[in-house]
Each structure stands twice: as C-alpha cells, then as structure tokens.
Design a protein around this motif. Sequence first.
Motif, PDB file in Angstrom:
ATOM      1  N   SER A 199       4.503  12.860   2.928  1.00 39.74           N
ATOM      2  CA  SER A 199       3.563  13.119   1.836  1.00 39.74           C
ATOM      3  C   SER A 199       3.979  12.416   0.561  1.00 39.74           C
ATOM      4  O   SER A 199       3.135  12.033  -0.252  1.00 39.74           O
ATOM      5  CB  SER A 199       3.459  14.629   1.600  1.00 39.74           C
ATOM      6  N   GLY A 200       5.296  12.257   0.362  1.00 35.96           N
ATOM      7  CA  GLY A 200       5.817  11.616  -0.827  1.00 35.96           C
ATOM      8  C   GLY A 200       7.007  10.739  -0.506  1.00 35.96           C
ATOM      9  O   GLY A 200       7.374  10.569   0.661  1.00 35.96           O
ATOM     10  N   LYS A 230      -3.825  10.282  -3.014  1.00 36.44           N
ATOM     11  CA  LYS A 230      -3.415  11.640  -3.369  1.00 36.44           C
ATOM     12  C   LYS A 230      -3.966  12.646  -2.360  1.00 36.44           C
ATOM     13  O   LYS A 230      -3.282  13.614  -1.975  1.00 36.44           O
ATOM     14  CB  LYS A 230      -3.907  11.995  -4.769  1.00 36.44           C
ATOM     15  N   PHE A 231      -5.194  12.429  -1.925  1.00 34.26           N
ATOM     16  CA  PHE A 231      -5.803  13.327  -0.943  1.00 34.26           C
ATOM     17  C   PHE A 231      -5.061  13.240   0.388  1.00 34.26           C
ATOM     18  O   PHE A 231      -4.781  14.265   1.033  1.00 34.26           O
ATOM     19  CB  PHE A 231      -7.283  12.982  -0.762  1.00 34.26           C
ATOM     20  N   TRP A 279       0.838  -1.199   0.000  1.00 35.88           N
ATOM     21  CA  TRP A 279       0.000   0.000   0.000  1.00 35.88           C
ATOM     22  C   TRP A 279       0.874   1.250   0.000  1.00 35.88           C
ATOM     23  O   TRP A 279       0.603   2.215  -0.735  1.00 35.88           O
ATOM     24  CB  TRP A 279      -0.918   0.000   1.220  1.00 35.88           C
ATOM     25  N   VAL A 280       1.921   1.241   0.804  1.00 39.86           N
ATOM     26  CA  VAL A 280       2.822   2.393   0.877  1.00 39.86           C
ATOM     27  C   VAL A 280       3.527   2.606  -0.462  1.00 39.86           C
ATOM     28  O   VAL A 280       3.682   3.745  -0.925  1.00 39.86           O
ATOM     29  CB  VAL A 280       3.843   2.214   2.016  1.00 39.86           C
ATOM     30  N   GLU A 281       3.974   1.525  -1.097  1.00 39.10           N
ATOM     31  CA  GLU A 281       4.627   1.651  -2.405  1.00 39.10           C
ATOM     32  C   GLU A 281       3.676   2.260  -3.429  1.00 39.10           C
ATOM     33  O   GLU A 281       4.073   3.124  -4.230  1.00 39.10           O
ATOM     34  CB  GLU A 281       5.117   0.279  -2.879  1.00 39.10           C
ATOM     35  N   GLU A 282       2.414   1.830  -3.427  1.00 37.48           N
ATOM     36  CA  GLU A 282       1.424   2.403  -4.335  1.00 37.48           C
ATOM     37  C   GLU A 282       1.188   3.870  -4.006  1.00 37.48           C
ATOM     38  O   GLU A 282       1.110   4.725  -4.905  1.00 37.48           O
ATOM     39  CB  GLU A 282       0.115   1.619  -4.228  1.00 37.48           C
ATOM     40  N   TYR A 283       1.091   4.192  -2.715  1.00 35.75           N
ATOM     41  CA  TYR A 283       0.878   5.570  -2.257  1.00 35.75           C
ATOM     42  C   TYR A 283       1.993   6.488  -2.732  1.00 35.75           C
ATOM     43  O   TYR A 283       1.750   7.623  -3.155  1.00 35.75           O
ATOM     44  CB  TYR A 283       0.791   5.549  -0.728  1.00 35.75           C
ATOM     45  N   PHE A 284       3.228   6.005  -2.692  1.00 36.98           N
ATOM     46  CA  PHE A 284       4.371   6.818  -3.089  1.00 36.98           C
ATOM     47  C   PHE A 284       4.514   6.947  -4.606  1.00 36.98           C
ATOM     48  O   PHE A 284       4.852   8.024  -5.114  1.00 36.98           O
ATOM     49  CB  PHE A 284       5.660   6.219  -2.520  1.00 36.98           C
ATOM     50  N   TYR A 285       4.293   5.869  -5.343  1.00 36.70           N
ATOM     51  CA  TYR A 285       4.679   5.842  -6.751  1.00 36.70           C
ATOM     52  C   TYR A 285       3.528   5.785  -7.747  1.00 36.70           C
ATOM     53  O   TYR A 285       3.712   6.133  -8.914  1.00 36.70           O
ATOM     54  CB  TYR A 285       5.640   4.670  -6.990  1.00 36.70           C
ATOM     55  N   ASN A 320       4.628  11.506  -7.458  1.00 39.33           N
ATOM     56  CA  ASN A 320       4.565  12.304  -6.239  1.00 39.33           C
ATOM     57  C   ASN A 320       5.979  12.774  -5.911  1.00 39.33           C
ATOM     58  O   ASN A 320       6.854  11.967  -5.598  1.00 39.33           O
ATOM     59  CB  ASN A 320       4.001  11.452  -5.095  1.00 39.33           C
ATOM     60  N   SER A 321       6.213  14.070  -5.993  1.00 41.13           N
ATOM     61  CA  SER A 321       7.567  14.607  -5.810  1.00 41.13           C
ATOM     62  C   SER A 321       7.803  15.199  -4.428  1.00 41.13           C
ATOM     63  O   SER A 321       8.791  15.902  -4.212  1.00 41.13           O
ATOM     64  CB  SER A 321       7.843  15.683  -6.870  1.00 41.13           C
TER      65      SER A 321
END
Length: 301
Positions: free
Chosen positions: A178-179, A21-22, A8-14, A172-173
């Motif tokens: 947050s990123g 995104k929210f 989940w974290v990998e998807e959230y970051f990349y 996500n930069s």
Amino acid sequence: MRRRVVFWVEEYFYNPNFIQKFLSFLLLPLSWIYCFCMYLRFKSKTAQDFGIDIISVGNLSVGGSGKTPLVTALASRYEDVAIVLRGYGRESRGLVVVSDGNKILCGVDKSGDEAMIYAHKLPNVKVIVSENRNDGVLKAKEIGAKILFLDDAYSKHDIKKLDILIDVESKNSSCLPSGPFRERLWKGKEAVVIRDGIDFKRVVELKNKSDKMSLVTAIARPQRLDSYLPEVVGKNYFEDHHSFVRDEVLNILKKDNAESVLVTYKDFVKLEQFGLPLSLLDLHVEVNEDILKIVDNYRRK
C-alpha cells in the motif's frame, strides 16, 4: 516498459494521484499482513555480536535517501574500514571483494554502481558486495577490517550494530504494497533517526562544465536532483541501477544537441568507460557533529 513501471511505482509511493491513492487504500489489508509478518520476523531474530564495530546506514522506505554519500562521509573518518552492501544491479552473484583497500579488483558490472562509488571515492577502504551480509561481515574481518559500515541493513536484525536511519518524507506512510515502507521502527529496536538538511546537508560541485549539458541519470526519484541542477538542454531519466549502453547515451547527445552528458557519480562509474564527454554533479555531505559523536561513542563501547 520497465522504465514506465518503475516511475509509476515511485509516483504511487511518494506523490500519488487520486487513482493511486484509491489503489493504496484497497491494498491496506495486504499491508497490514505484510507489516505483521515483518514484525514477527524481527521478534524471531537474535542479534549476533561479530566482534567488530558495525554501523548500518539506511532508511525504512524503498528508494533513494542519500545513504551512499552519508556512508562515504562517515567511513572516510576512520582507518581499517570495510563497507558491505548487497550490490543492487550487478551482474554477479554471491560474495565479491570489489576493493581490498589497495586496488579495485573488478568492474562495475560485477560490483554494481553503488559499490563502485565507494571503491572510487574511498580508495583505502575495503568494499564487499554480498547478498548475505553475515558472509560479508566475516570476509571483512578476515581481510583486516576493524570497523564496518553496512549499506542499507536495518532489516538485518541478526547482526549487532548501530542503526542510523535517514527519515524520508512521503505522503503515504503505509507498508508495502500500500505504501513505500519496508519495515517500521519496531519497539525495542534502537536506532538513530536523522534528517536531511538538519543532521546532514548536501554539497554539490559541478565538474567539467560545458555550455550545453544534457542530464542523464539512473537514480531513484531523479526529481530530487532538480534543486541542484545547473541549466541543462534536456533531462533523461532511467530506472534506478539501469545498465547503460554507449549508443543510447550517444543518441541522447545528438537528440539534445548537447556538448556533454551531465551525470551523478552513480551514473559516472557506469558511463566513464564509453569515452563520451561527461560533466559531473559530484555530491558529498557534511555531517552534524552530534551524529559524528554518536558513531565515535558507539565505537568505544
């Protein structure tokens, strides 16, 4: 549960969805604070010259970037080489000499998977794991290294070194949380930024192929393998640096009705002890001559 959280974290970051995104937007104030703290940390450090040529290879974001095969390619060009890395996923602590350049001195449980890759692929290179990179540098000098590669040490601003950074694309930069970015390329900090496919390219060789292979891998963002995969009967992803047990791999072979388990070298160094049929996606990189010259010129300074 841990595996689901990691993915989940990998998807959230990349590759974030709308909800992720929210969440990233809500965490921006914490990212600004974190990034400012990392900048103050950078400004507070003075680079120490250890009297040895040191090259760091890494990336600014969390997760995999191809630094292990790149370090392997660069280190293979020299003599009296040492590689120092933290040793993520190992069961030991402190400083451990994994290889003295003549023989491997410990098992993968004490070295961690990435250090064991170096020890296998570069039998003449000294390999050291240490949470404290300064201690690792001093140990490398003590056992005769003349040039040293640091695996993922951009943030070690108190070490005089050449920094090579692999540019990793992300939607996500932002900085953590947050990123995915641990640091920025700070003004006043010199580094060579290189890109996969431009400054180096990956070459994959399939070894010990079988007709029915099931992919088993524990690398960050395992979908990176998709463009290199042959036909497989199953894909089984584990969190980065996962410690396998024989029964879980044996169960995968049975579940997928596979003749062999297809692994990367990072997985191979942990699975070879089980005596199960393994097929290997053996990855190496070919480095652009311009990058090789940068390293050579740094050594002559």
